[in-house]
Design a protein around this motif. Structure first.
Motif, PDB file in Angstrom:
ATOM      1  N   THR A 238      -9.049  59.263  32.877  1.00  0.00           N
ATOM      2  CA  THR A 238      -8.799  57.834  32.874  1.00  0.00           C
ATOM      3  C   THR A 238     -10.075  57.046  33.153  1.00  0.00           C
ATOM      4  O   THR A 238     -11.065  57.573  33.670  1.00  0.00           O
ATOM      5  CB  THR A 238      -7.746  57.468  33.932  1.00  0.00           C
ATOM      6  N   MET A 239     -10.016  55.767  32.808  1.00  0.00           N
ATOM      7  CA  MET A 239     -11.137  54.867  33.042  1.00  0.00           C
ATOM      8  C   MET A 239     -11.428  54.739  34.537  1.00  0.00           C
ATOM      9  O   MET A 239     -10.518  54.712  35.370  1.00  0.00           O
ATOM     10  CB  MET A 239     -10.798  53.489  32.462  1.00  0.00           C
ATOM     11  N   ASN A 240     -12.729  54.669  34.881  1.00  0.00           N
ATOM     12  CA  ASN A 240     -13.126  54.369  36.255  1.00  0.00           C
ATOM     13  C   ASN A 240     -12.932  52.881  36.514  1.00  0.00           C
ATOM     14  O   ASN A 240     -13.440  52.042  35.755  1.00  0.00           O
ATOM     15  CB  ASN A 240     -14.602  54.731  36.471  1.00  0.00           C
ATOM     16  N   LEU A 241     -12.189  52.538  37.555  1.00  0.00           N
ATOM     17  CA  LEU A 241     -11.944  51.145  37.917  1.00  0.00           C
ATOM     18  C   LEU A 241     -12.645  50.849  39.239  1.00  0.00           C
ATOM     19  O   LEU A 241     -12.408  51.531  40.241  1.00  0.00           O
ATOM     20  CB  LEU A 241     -10.444  50.880  38.024  1.00  0.00           C
ATOM     21  N   ILE A 242     -13.507  49.850  39.218  1.00  0.00           N
ATOM     22  CA  ILE A 242     -14.406  49.569  40.345  1.00  0.00           C
ATOM     23  C   ILE A 242     -14.278  48.097  40.737  1.00  0.00           C
ATOM     24  O   ILE A 242     -14.317  47.210  39.877  1.00  0.00           O
ATOM     25  CB  ILE A 242     -15.858  49.895  39.956  1.00  0.00           C
ATOM     26  N   ARG A 258     -15.446  53.822  31.125  1.00  0.00           N
ATOM     27  CA  ARG A 258     -14.912  55.133  30.749  1.00  0.00           C
ATOM     28  C   ARG A 258     -15.926  56.228  31.091  1.00  0.00           C
ATOM     29  O   ARG A 258     -17.151  56.001  31.060  1.00  0.00           O
ATOM     30  CB  ARG A 258     -14.561  55.154  29.268  1.00  0.00           C
ATOM     31  N   PRO A 259     -15.433  57.432  31.404  1.00  0.00           N
ATOM     32  CA  PRO A 259     -16.317  58.518  31.820  1.00  0.00           C
ATOM     33  C   PRO A 259     -17.446  58.826  30.839  1.00  0.00           C
ATOM     34  O   PRO A 259     -18.553  59.168  31.249  1.00  0.00           O
ATOM     35  CB  PRO A 259     -15.367  59.714  31.961  1.00  0.00           C
ATOM     36  N   GLU A 260     -17.183  58.689  29.530  1.00  0.00           N
ATOM     37  CA  GLU A 260     -18.214  59.000  28.528  1.00  0.00           C
ATOM     38  C   GLU A 260     -19.244  57.900  28.393  1.00  0.00           C
ATOM     39  O   GLU A 260     -20.242  58.074  27.676  1.00  0.00           O
ATOM     40  CB  GLU A 260     -17.574  59.294  27.174  1.00  0.00           C
ATOM     41  N   SER A 284     -17.794  72.344  25.470  1.00  0.00           N
ATOM     42  CA  SER A 284     -18.540  71.254  24.845  1.00  0.00           C
ATOM     43  C   SER A 284     -18.770  70.095  25.803  1.00  0.00           C
ATOM     44  O   SER A 284     -19.709  69.312  25.624  1.00  0.00           O
ATOM     45  CB  SER A 284     -17.786  70.747  23.606  1.00  0.00           C
ATOM     46  N   ASP A 285     -17.927  69.960  26.808  1.00  0.00           N
ATOM     47  CA  ASP A 285     -18.036  68.872  27.774  1.00  0.00           C
ATOM     48  C   ASP A 285     -17.997  69.414  29.194  1.00  0.00           C
ATOM     49  O   ASP A 285     -17.455  70.492  29.456  1.00  0.00           O
ATOM     50  CB  ASP A 285     -16.876  67.869  27.621  1.00  0.00           C
ATOM     51  N   THR A 286     -18.557  68.628  30.106  1.00  0.00           N
ATOM     52  CA  THR A 286     -18.406  68.871  31.537  1.00  0.00           C
ATOM     53  C   THR A 286     -17.939  67.568  32.179  1.00  0.00           C
ATOM     54  O   THR A 286     -18.515  66.507  31.935  1.00  0.00           O
ATOM     55  CB  THR A 286     -19.729  69.302  32.185  1.00  0.00           C
ATOM     56  N   PHE A 287     -16.896  67.650  32.977  1.00  0.00           N
ATOM     57  CA  PHE A 287     -16.428  66.489  33.727  1.00  0.00           C
ATOM     58  C   PHE A 287     -16.930  66.594  35.156  1.00  0.00           C
ATOM     59  O   PHE A 287     -16.664  67.580  35.857  1.00  0.00           O
ATOM     60  CB  PHE A 287     -14.898  66.396  33.698  1.00  0.00           C
ATOM     61  N   PRO A 319     -24.282  53.245  33.995  1.00  0.00           N
ATOM     62  CA  PRO A 319     -23.255  52.839  33.030  1.00  0.00           C
ATOM     63  C   PRO A 319     -23.880  52.131  31.834  1.00  0.00           C
ATOM     64  O   PRO A 319     -24.911  51.463  31.959  1.00  0.00           O
ATOM     65  CB  PRO A 319     -22.388  51.874  33.841  1.00  0.00           C
ATOM     66  N   ASN A 320     -23.267  52.301  30.673  1.00  0.00           N
ATOM     67  CA  ASN A 320     -23.690  51.583  29.481  1.00  0.00           C
ATOM     68  C   ASN A 320     -23.252  50.123  29.639  1.00  0.00           C
ATOM     69  O   ASN A 320     -22.053  49.834  29.687  1.00  0.00           O
ATOM     70  CB  ASN A 320     -23.025  52.201  28.244  1.00  0.00           C
ATOM     71  N   PRO A 321     -24.189  49.184  29.727  1.00  0.00           N
ATOM     72  CA  PRO A 321     -23.812  47.787  29.993  1.00  0.00           C
ATOM     73  C   PRO A 321     -22.943  47.168  28.901  1.00  0.00           C
ATOM     74  O   PRO A 321     -22.209  46.209  29.156  1.00  0.00           O
ATOM     75  CB  PRO A 321     -25.160  47.069  30.102  1.00  0.00           C
ATOM     76  N   ASP A 322     -23.024  47.707  27.690  1.00  0.00           N
ATOM     77  CA  ASP A 322     -22.222  47.174  26.588  1.00  0.00           C
ATOM     78  C   ASP A 322     -20.788  47.708  26.593  1.00  0.00           C
ATOM     79  O   ASP A 322     -19.962  47.267  25.786  1.00  0.00           O
ATOM     80  CB  ASP A 322     -22.875  47.508  25.246  1.00  0.00           C
TER      81      ASP A 322
END
Length: 334
Positions: A238-242, A258-260, A284-287, A319-322
């Motif tokens: 799920t999305m990180n909510l801050i 979002r984590p990605e 393929s991914d690591t969380f 975080p990606n600012p966009d």
């Protein structure tokens, strides 16, 4: 044709209103998924469309005609339930033929429809077997075949894959998706699994407490959730909510990332810094589940499968600012 229109439809059990008045249009040929947490009203809404529950108010239109008071058999719909509900003493052929026999269809027409459904569902070699001789996935296909031969204007699926194991669920998701393309018939599908919703739907209806929170394509819901509920429900992980000062810095009460959309690297100069707790290596991914950032109890990061970070490592997060989602005090998207 399989256009379904709900106009002010509501449902109450006594004094308890489980579906407040809602409007929804399902276009002909669409694959629409109702999704939401347990108790949100998605199965009740499906049963209202099917005629298995009486509406308390509002109107249901199917193919341009008022179906609000029509019995289930007159609505031109076919429903596939969570349980297969097959007759154990009957062959696959007879199970599929059962609704046609009840409707009095000629033997030749029954045979044609059975063979067509069996071919579409890869059941041709199993028509003379009984349900007890089939796997769970095959039994579910028989239940779908029984619906197909009715040649309905729309199919209604009530969590049909919940009794299957993980591998079979993935396979059946693909099969139902392919079936939708080949039949070009309206399908309305209920699930609590947002991964099923994202992978199968043309259009997703997100429900909470009987209310529609958002309607849109999977990517629309993923990219532009209307509120915090949709933002937190759609997406895996799920999305990180801050909140707090970091959210205020972005002019919001709460921000979501979002984590990605969070890059991991050296803690030197990174805007967010924390300690890796659990790291899940999935090939393929690591969380990465990062603690101690001062932003939230845990910040989840989707990283490359070869990332060398382990439990206890310090990590910088950028975080990606966009891709930062902003929400106001009421939880609505800014």
């Amino acid at each position: 044709m399989g256009r379904i229109v709900l106009n002010g439809v509501r449902k109450a059990f006594g004094e308890v209103e489980v579906i407040p008045p809602l409007d929804l249009t399902i276009e002909d040929g669409e694959f629409v998924v109702f999704v939401g947490p347990s108790g949100c009203g998605k199965s009740t809404l499906l049963r209202l469309i099917a005629g298995l529950e009486d509406v308390t108010g509002g109107e249901i239109s199917i193919d341009g005609r008022d179906a609000t008071e029509l019995p289930p058999a007159k609505r031109g719909l076919a429903m596939v339930f969570q349980s297969y509900a097959l007759y154990p003493h009957m062959s696959v052929r007879k199970n599929i033929a059962f609704p046609m026999r009840m409707a009095g269809l000629p033997e030749g027409e029954q045979k044609r429809r059975i063979e067509a459904a069996a071919k579409a569902l890869n059941l041709t070699d199993y028509l003379d077997r009984r349900p007890g001789q089939l796997s769970g996935g095959q039994r579910q296909r028989v239940a779908i075949g029984r619906a197909i031969v009715r040649e309905p204007s729309a199919f209604l699926f009530d969590e049909p894959l919940s009794n299957l194991d993980a591998a079979l669920r993935v396979g059946m998701r693909m099969e139902i998706g392919e079936l939708h393309k080949s039949l070009a018939t309206t399908m309305v599908y209920v699930t609590h699994d947002q991964v099923e919703a994202m992978t199968m739907a043309d259009k997703i209806v997100v429900l909470r407490a009987g209310r529609i929170e958002q309607v849109g394509t999977p990517l629309e819901l993923y990219r532009t959730p209307h509120n915090l509920f949709v933002a937190g429900f759609i997406g895996s992980p799920t999305m990180n909510l801050i909140g707090g000062a970091e959210a205020e810095r972005h002019g919001a009460r709460t921000i979501g990332v979002r984590p990605e959309h969070i890059a991991s690297g050296s803690p030197d100069g990174a805007p967010w810094v924390g300690t890796v707790g659990l790291s899940e290596h999935l090939g393929s991914d690591t969380f990465l589940y990062v603690h101690g950032t001062g932003l939230a109890e845990t910040v989840t990061v989707r990283a490359d499968g070869e990332v060398p970070l382990r439990h206890g490592d310090r990590v910088g997060l950028t975080p990606n600012p966009d891709r930062i989602h902003r929400f106001d005090a009421e939880g609505s998207r800014l």
